[in-house]
Design an enzyme around this catalytic site. Structure first.
Site, mmCIF file in Angstrom:
data_model
loop_
_atom_site.group_PDB
_atom_site.id
_atom_site.type_symbol
_atom_site.label_atom_id
_atom_site.label_comp_id
_atom_site.label_asym_id
_atom_site.label_seq_id
_atom_site.Cartn_x
_atom_site.Cartn_y
_atom_site.Cartn_z
ATOM 1 N N ASN A 88 0.864 -1.180 0.000
ATOM 2 C CA ASN A 88 0.000 0.000 0.000
ATOM 3 C C ASN A 88 0.899 1.227 0.000
ATOM 4 O O ASN A 88 1.844 1.311 0.792
ATOM 5 C CB ASN A 88 -0.887 0.019 1.242
ATOM 6 N N GLY A 94 -4.475 3.078 1.675
ATOM 7 C CA GLY A 94 -4.535 2.271 2.886
ATOM 8 C C GLY A 94 -3.239 2.186 3.665
ATOM 9 O O GLY A 94 -3.164 1.452 4.651
ATOM 10 N N GLN A 95 -2.195 2.916 3.231
ATOM 11 C CA GLN A 95 -0.940 2.862 3.999
ATOM 12 C C GLN A 95 -1.111 3.624 5.305
ATOM 13 O O GLN A 95 -1.546 4.784 5.310
ATOM 14 C CB GLN A 95 0.228 3.452 3.188
ATOM 15 N N HIS A 101 6.589 -1.712 3.588
ATOM 16 C CA HIS A 101 6.297 -3.081 4.030
ATOM 17 C C HIS A 101 5.482 -3.799 2.971
ATOM 18 O O HIS A 101 4.617 -3.219 2.327
ATOM 19 C CB HIS A 101 5.571 -3.112 5.374
HETATM 20 P P1 AMP Z 1 -0.572 -0.528 5.986
HETATM 21 O O1 AMP Z 1 -1.973 -0.152 6.425
HETATM 22 O O2 AMP Z 1 -0.458 -1.061 4.600
HETATM 23 O O3 AMP Z 1 0.379 0.622 6.267
HETATM 24 O O4 AMP Z 1 -0.133 -1.740 6.913
HETATM 25 C C1 AMP Z 1 0.276 -1.573 8.233
HETATM 26 C C2 AMP Z 1 -0.013 -2.848 8.926
HETATM 27 O O5 AMP Z 1 0.696 -2.865 10.152
HETATM 28 C C3 AMP Z 1 -1.493 -3.070 9.268
HETATM 29 O O6 AMP Z 1 -1.956 -4.239 8.605
HETATM 30 C C4 AMP Z 1 -1.482 -3.221 10.786
HETATM 31 O O7 AMP Z 1 -2.410 -4.179 11.243
HETATM 32 C C5 AMP Z 1 -0.048 -3.628 11.059
HETATM 33 N N1 AMP Z 1 0.436 -3.324 12.386
HETATM 34 C C6 AMP Z 1 0.282 -2.171 13.077
HETATM 35 N N2 AMP Z 1 0.910 -2.244 14.271
HETATM 36 C C7 AMP Z 1 1.492 -3.482 14.319
HETATM 37 C C8 AMP Z 1 2.283 -4.160 15.289
HETATM 38 N N3 AMP Z 1 2.631 -3.599 16.464
HETATM 39 N N4 AMP Z 1 2.686 -5.427 15.015
HETATM 40 C C9 AMP Z 1 2.345 -6.013 13.846
HETATM 41 N N5 AMP Z 1 1.606 -5.412 12.889
HETATM 42 C C10 AMP Z 1 1.181 -4.163 13.120
#
Ligand code: AMP
Length: 115
Positions: A88, A94-95, A101
């Protein structure tokens, strides 16, 4: 490029925030998403702080390839026949965490077009 102290994923790399890490080498860390959107939902991150996938590709075509190679290896280890990989980029897509990542999702059917 330095790790950033107020970046959630940099803090996971440093071990300051706990995570369920499934793979780690000098360049890539992979851990389970805290809010899984599929039975298997793993995030793969570079161990350098860059904001998004395009910035990562510009910084190092090799490193962004390493994320994809690691995703394939992890998918095999997890027994995933099919899986989805997603970057994303930008809040409108959605980021929510601005450390590049790659989402690796599997274990259920996926619709297309995506939501
Ligand atoms: P995005 O929305 O593409 O930026 O993805 C960020 C992702 O990080 C989301 O799917 C969250 O659920 C995940 N996330 C946020 N905090 C944590 C955490 N402490 N450990 C693992 N995943 C996380």
């Amino acid at each position: 490029m330095e790790l950033v102290s107020d970046c959630l994923f940099c803090r996971i790399i440093e071990g300051n925030i706990p995570a369920d890490i499934v793979f780690r080498n000098d360049n890539v860390v992979a851990f389970r998403d805290i809010t899984p959107q599929a039975p298997t939902h793993i995030l793969l991150i570079p161990t350098v702080h860059v904001e998004n996938a395009a910035a990562l590709a510009n910084l190092s075509p090799t490193l962004i390839s390493e994320l994809m190679i690691a995703a394939g290896d992890i998918a095999s280890q997890q027994g995933l026949e099919g899986y989805r990989t997603v970057f994303n980029t930008g809040s409108s897509a959605g980021q929510s965490v601005f450390h590049a990542h790659l989402h690796l999702l599997g274990g259920r059917p996926f619709a297309w077009p995506p939501g």
